[in-house]
Design a protein around this motif. Structure first.
Motif, PDB file in Angstrom:
ATOM      1  N   GLU A 194       0.830  -1.214   0.000  1.00 18.86           N
ATOM      2  CA  GLU A 194       0.000   0.000   0.000  1.00 18.86           C
ATOM      3  C   GLU A 194       0.864   1.264   0.000  1.00 18.86           C
ATOM      4  N   THR A 195       1.923   1.243   0.801  1.00 15.85           N
ATOM      5  CA  THR A 195       2.832   2.394   0.870  1.00 15.85           C
ATOM      6  C   THR A 195       3.520   2.598  -0.476  1.00 15.85           C
ATOM      7  N   ASN A 196       3.965   1.500  -1.081  1.00 17.50           N
ATOM      8  CA  ASN A 196       4.623   1.579  -2.388  1.00 17.50           C
ATOM      9  C   ASN A 196       3.676   2.162  -3.437  1.00 17.50           C
ATOM     10  N   ARG A 197       2.439   1.726  -3.431  1.00 22.25           N
ATOM     11  CA  ARG A 197       1.434   2.234  -4.354  1.00 22.25           C
ATOM     12  C   ARG A 197       1.209   3.729  -4.125  1.00 22.25           C
ATOM     13  N   ASP A 198       1.125   4.139  -2.862  1.00 22.15           N
ATOM     14  CA  ASP A 198       0.916   5.553  -2.536  1.00 22.15           C
ATOM     15  C   ASP A 198       2.103   6.404  -2.978  1.00 22.15           C
ATOM     16  N   VAL A 199       3.301   5.899  -2.766  1.00 21.98           N
ATOM     17  CA  VAL A 199       4.505   6.642  -3.161  1.00 21.98           C
ATOM     18  C   VAL A 199       4.528   6.823  -4.671  1.00 21.98           C
ATOM     19  N   LYS A 200       4.190   5.784  -5.416  1.00 19.72           N
ATOM     20  CA  LYS A 200       4.153   5.894  -6.878  1.00 19.72           C
ATOM     21  C   LYS A 200       3.113   6.929  -7.313  1.00 19.72           C
ATOM     22  N   TRP A 201       1.961   6.922  -6.664  1.00 19.21           N
ATOM     23  CA  TRP A 201       0.911   7.880  -6.995  1.00 19.21           C
ATOM     24  C   TRP A 201       1.403   9.306  -6.708  1.00 19.21           C
ATOM     25  N   ILE A 202       2.044   9.498  -5.560  1.00 17.73           N
ATOM     26  CA  ILE A 202       2.566  10.824  -5.183  1.00 17.73           C
ATOM     27  C   ILE A 202       3.606  11.280  -6.203  1.00 17.73           C
ATOM     28  N   CYS A 203       4.481  10.374  -6.632  1.00 15.80           N
ATOM     29  CA  CYS A 203       5.504  10.737  -7.625  1.00 15.80           C
ATOM     30  C   CYS A 203       4.861  11.158  -8.948  1.00 15.80           C
ATOM     31  N   ARG A 204       3.840  10.427  -9.379  1.00 18.12           N
ATOM     32  CA  ARG A 204       3.143  10.799 -10.624  1.00 18.12           C
ATOM     33  C   ARG A 204       2.499  12.175 -10.493  1.00 18.12           C
TER      34      ARG A 204
END
Length: 87
Positions: free
Chosen positions: A13-23
């Motif tokens: 979940e954290t990895n998914r959130d970080v990717k979303w934040i980067c995008r």
């Protein structure tokens, strides 16, 4: 009862959130660059417009001076420039 997430689920979940934040950050940076380009274009247009206005006012002043000089010469030639009284 509450279900606690496993460490693996939290990491996922954290990895998914970080990717979303980067995008989203990349998207915001792209928008900022576009906005800056638009501002630079407007500033350039404004400077160009101010330069044109200065040129027009300079031409107007020059034309006014020429017309004034011509009128002065005509008045002088016609004798209206000096008053002559004999006394």
């Amino acid at each position: 009862m509450t279900e606690e997430k496993t460490t693996r689920e939290l990491v996922y979940e954290t990895n998914r959130d970080v990717k979303w934040i980067c995008r989203m950050l990349q998207r915001m940076e792209a928008q900022d660059e576009e906005f800056e380009a638009r501002i630079r274009a407007l500033e350039g247009w404004q400077a160009e417009k101010a330069g044109e206005e200065r040129r027009v006012s300079t031409l107007g002043a020059g034309a006014g001076g020429i017309v004034g000089g011509v009128v002065a010469v005509i008045v002088r030639v016609m004798g209206g420039g000096e008053s002559r009284e004999t006394g």
